[in-house]
Design a protein around this motif. Sequence first.
Motif, mmCIF file in Angstrom:
data_model
loop_
_atom_site.group_PDB
_atom_site.id
_atom_site.type_symbol
_atom_site.label_atom_id
_atom_site.label_comp_id
_atom_site.label_asym_id
_atom_site.label_seq_id
_atom_site.Cartn_x
_atom_site.Cartn_y
_atom_site.Cartn_z
ATOM 1 N N LYS A 9 -47.545 43.941 -0.596
ATOM 2 C CA LYS A 9 -47.384 45.281 -0.014
ATOM 3 C C LYS A 9 -46.782 46.246 -1.036
ATOM 4 C CE LYS A 9 -47.144 48.146 3.625
ATOM 5 N NZ LYS A 9 -46.481 49.303 3.047
ATOM 6 N N PHE A 10 -45.769 45.797 -1.735
ATOM 7 C CA PHE A 10 -45.147 46.635 -2.756
ATOM 8 C C PHE A 10 -46.150 46.992 -3.848
ATOM 9 C CE2 PHE A 10 -42.748 47.119 -6.752
ATOM 10 C CZ PHE A 10 -41.912 48.174 -6.397
ATOM 11 N N SER A 11 -47.032 46.067 -4.199
ATOM 12 C CA SER A 11 -48.060 46.326 -5.212
ATOM 13 C C SER A 11 -48.913 47.520 -4.826
ATOM 14 C CB SER A 11 -48.953 45.091 -5.390
ATOM 15 O OG SER A 11 -48.224 43.998 -5.850
ATOM 16 N N GLU A 12 -49.338 47.543 -3.575
ATOM 17 C CA GLU A 12 -50.140 48.667 -3.090
ATOM 18 C C GLU A 12 -49.315 49.945 -3.052
ATOM 19 O OE1 GLU A 12 -53.331 48.708 -2.475
ATOM 20 O OE2 GLU A 12 -53.635 46.557 -2.813
ATOM 21 N N ASP A 13 -48.099 49.837 -2.535
ATOM 22 C CA ASP A 13 -47.273 51.033 -2.320
ATOM 23 C C ASP A 13 -46.875 51.699 -3.631
ATOM 24 O OD1 ASP A 13 -47.443 50.623 0.375
ATOM 25 O OD2 ASP A 13 -45.438 49.770 0.605
ATOM 26 N N ILE A 14 -46.497 50.923 -4.637
ATOM 27 C CA ILE A 14 -46.040 51.539 -5.883
ATOM 28 C C ILE A 14 -47.205 52.206 -6.618
ATOM 29 C CG2 ILE A 14 -46.249 49.494 -7.374
ATOM 30 C CD1 ILE A 14 -43.625 50.419 -8.713
ATOM 31 N N ASN A 15 -48.379 51.606 -6.557
ATOM 32 C CA ASN A 15 -49.546 52.248 -7.161
ATOM 33 C C ASN A 15 -49.880 53.557 -6.453
ATOM 34 O OD1 ASN A 15 -51.232 50.672 -9.382
ATOM 35 N ND2 ASN A 15 -50.233 49.138 -8.094
ATOM 36 N N THR A 16 -49.776 53.553 -5.130
ATOM 37 C CA THR A 16 -50.024 54.782 -4.360
ATOM 38 C C THR A 16 -49.002 55.857 -4.706
ATOM 39 O OG1 THR A 16 -50.997 53.546 -2.539
ATOM 40 C CG2 THR A 16 -50.181 55.752 -2.037
ATOM 41 N N LEU A 17 -47.726 55.468 -4.825
ATOM 42 C CA LEU A 17 -46.674 56.436 -5.123
ATOM 43 C C LEU A 17 -46.833 57.050 -6.510
ATOM 44 C CD1 LEU A 17 -43.318 55.113 -3.640
ATOM 45 C CD2 LEU A 17 -44.323 57.364 -3.323
ATOM 46 N N PHE A 18 -47.208 56.237 -7.486
ATOM 47 C CA PHE A 18 -47.427 56.770 -8.826
ATOM 48 C C PHE A 18 -48.566 57.787 -8.814
ATOM 49 C CE2 PHE A 18 -44.363 53.961 -10.290
ATOM 50 C CZ PHE A 18 -44.228 53.983 -11.672
ATOM 51 N N LYS A 19 -49.617 57.477 -8.068
ATOM 52 C CA LYS A 19 -50.742 58.406 -7.952
ATOM 53 C C LYS A 19 -50.302 59.685 -7.242
ATOM 54 C CE LYS A 19 -55.495 58.682 -6.186
ATOM 55 N NZ LYS A 19 -56.607 57.937 -5.539
ATOM 56 N N MET A 20 -49.516 59.555 -6.181
ATOM 57 C CA MET A 20 -49.030 60.718 -5.446
ATOM 58 C C MET A 20 -48.122 61.579 -6.310
ATOM 59 S SD MET A 20 -48.235 58.968 -1.731
ATOM 60 C CE MET A 20 -47.287 60.387 -1.180
ATOM 61 N N ARG A 21 -47.331 60.949 -7.155
ATOM 62 C CA ARG A 21 -46.445 61.676 -8.075
ATOM 63 C C ARG A 21 -47.262 62.589 -8.984
ATOM 64 N NH1 ARG A 21 -41.755 63.577 -10.842
ATOM 65 N NH2 ARG A 21 -42.043 63.229 -13.054
ATOM 66 N N VAL A 22 -48.295 62.054 -9.623
ATOM 67 C CA VAL A 22 -49.144 62.848 -10.506
ATOM 68 C C VAL A 22 -49.837 63.952 -9.721
ATOM 69 C CG1 VAL A 22 -51.136 62.805 -12.060
ATOM 70 C CG2 VAL A 22 -49.466 60.943 -12.112
ATOM 71 N N TYR A 23 -50.364 63.581 -8.549
ATOM 72 C CA TYR A 23 -51.081 64.562 -7.736
ATOM 73 C C TYR A 23 -50.174 65.728 -7.337
ATOM 74 C CZ TYR A 23 -53.592 66.764 -3.917
ATOM 75 O OH TYR A 23 -54.202 67.695 -3.115
ATOM 76 N N ALA A 24 -48.959 65.436 -6.904
ATOM 77 C CA ALA A 24 -48.048 66.481 -6.425
ATOM 78 C C ALA A 24 -47.737 67.489 -7.521
ATOM 79 C CB ALA A 24 -46.762 65.846 -5.900
ATOM 80 N N LEU A 25 -47.450 67.005 -8.732
ATOM 81 C CA LEU A 25 -47.115 67.912 -9.827
ATOM 82 C C LEU A 25 -48.337 68.706 -10.287
ATOM 83 C CD1 LEU A 25 -44.767 65.670 -12.029
ATOM 84 C CD2 LEU A 25 -44.154 67.236 -10.194
ATOM 85 N N ALA A 26 -49.452 68.010 -10.442
ATOM 86 C CA ALA A 26 -50.661 68.671 -10.935
ATOM 87 C C ALA A 26 -51.163 69.714 -9.945
ATOM 88 C CB ALA A 26 -51.742 67.631 -11.209
#
Length: 522
Positions: free
Chosen positions: A251-268
């Motif tokens: 579960k953490f594997s999925e969640d951390i990958n999603t969060l990293f993607k969301m981080r880039v998306y939010a700033l961009a």
Amino acid sequence: MILIKSILKDCFILFVLMHTSILLSQQATPLYEIDDKNHVMDKKYWEVWNKTVQKTIDSNIEKYRKADALIKIDNIKKGTKVKVEQISHKFIFGAHIFNFNQLGSTEMNDKYKSLYGTLFNSATVAFYWKKFEPNPGDMRFEEKYEDTQHFWNNLENAQSHTNWRRPSTDPVIAFCKEKGIRIHGHPMIWGNRHWHSPEWLFDSLPKGNEKIFIDSLMYQKANDKNNVIFDGFTDKYRNLSDEELINKLPKFSEDINTLFKMRVYALAAKYKNDINSWDVVNESAVDYGKGVLSPNKKLCKSSYGIMPGDYPYNAFKEAQSILPENVMLNINDYKNDKDYINEIKSLLDRGCRIDIVGSQMHLFDPRQCLSISLGDSIETPTIVWNKMKLLTQAGKPIHLSEITITAPENSEKGLLIQSIITQNLYRLWFSIPSMMGITWWNVVDNCGAPGEPSTSGLFTRDMKEKPVYYTLNNLINNEWKTNITCKADKNGNISFRGFKGEYILSWKDKNGKNNSKRIVVE
């Protein structure tokens, strides 16, 4: 007694500045000849930075930083004088702007901010995840009271505050846009646990047995604010394979990958029309070199700890899917070796858009600059040329994105050592054809991160100019700016060779009316 010490300190600084002004006023004489009479640097230093090296630098600056201009002006008489005034550089002369409104007085803040648009044409804005999003979803875009001058002007021991060097971003972006300067975001993704990754990423994101398992892999301790912080890895973690790690943390594997993607998306998405360039990934070459990155794994045992298995690739693909083509995507690293070049080439081959290669040079230890002054082989012309030659193999422009040059001490000699080293390195960097910019790190003394030197600024802590400020200002706004007068030929043309950038041409017509024309030389 305190008053006497203060007066003596001010007198000393004034003396040093007068001494430096004399040096800088002697521009017709090469610096190495001036210093031969003042003995600031050892003769071994000038054997390295010798007359042949200086002539090569001058020749390359003339060749690579200037361009020929032929401008047609309608309805102008032959012989009319045209004033040619350079108003901006194509080359990036930047600094980070981490101390925005935090220096303790409106007067000092105003002086600090006045540098952006005059000395610096680019500002690096802080987006370190730990302080930018202290709680999940609580992103510090908007200004709050803790970001205002009033708050910081009335705060004792500002450096201990959690937001020191991490202002909210909206006011900084608005300021830079108003001043018309280039904005660089730093960084989107970085694995560093101390400076970048928020504690909640490993504290509140994993749940249940996964949280218990992650806790068993790390040493933790309470800091002075009684928050639990990361303090290293256990042998259990070191002995795990990536596969065991992923199997234990589905579960953490999925969640951390999603969060990293969301981080880039939010700033961009937030600043896609405002920020000119981004450090999309910071300091990942060490992981590439160790072979821990993998496109086939959700997690990897990064040198920083648990990270998404393909985090550099994922970050660039996400950023380029959102950001327009005119926003430059940077990779940034201190590890300027074959691992870095191979990582860049691999990412490019896999379809990542990398526009600029970032390089760092931090002389954090004051003893390093003292050693340089004695002729020791640190950042010599040959070392710099070879490093940049290696980085050009990526086929992209180079941004020297973080540089620190420290005064060995704030004595007259120490300040002049900092100034001379800066002059020679900036001239060398400016002469390198693939170089497109240089960004100074800590502008003000004693305003760096903990562990960074207190004497690496262009200004003292109370915003008094140091000799190195005059050195940079002279290079950027005098030696490397073209301001001449030309005469129109019979066809209404004027021609000149000047530093690349934007110009204003001005002249009077036959009726004495003022005319002007804005041009770009590149």
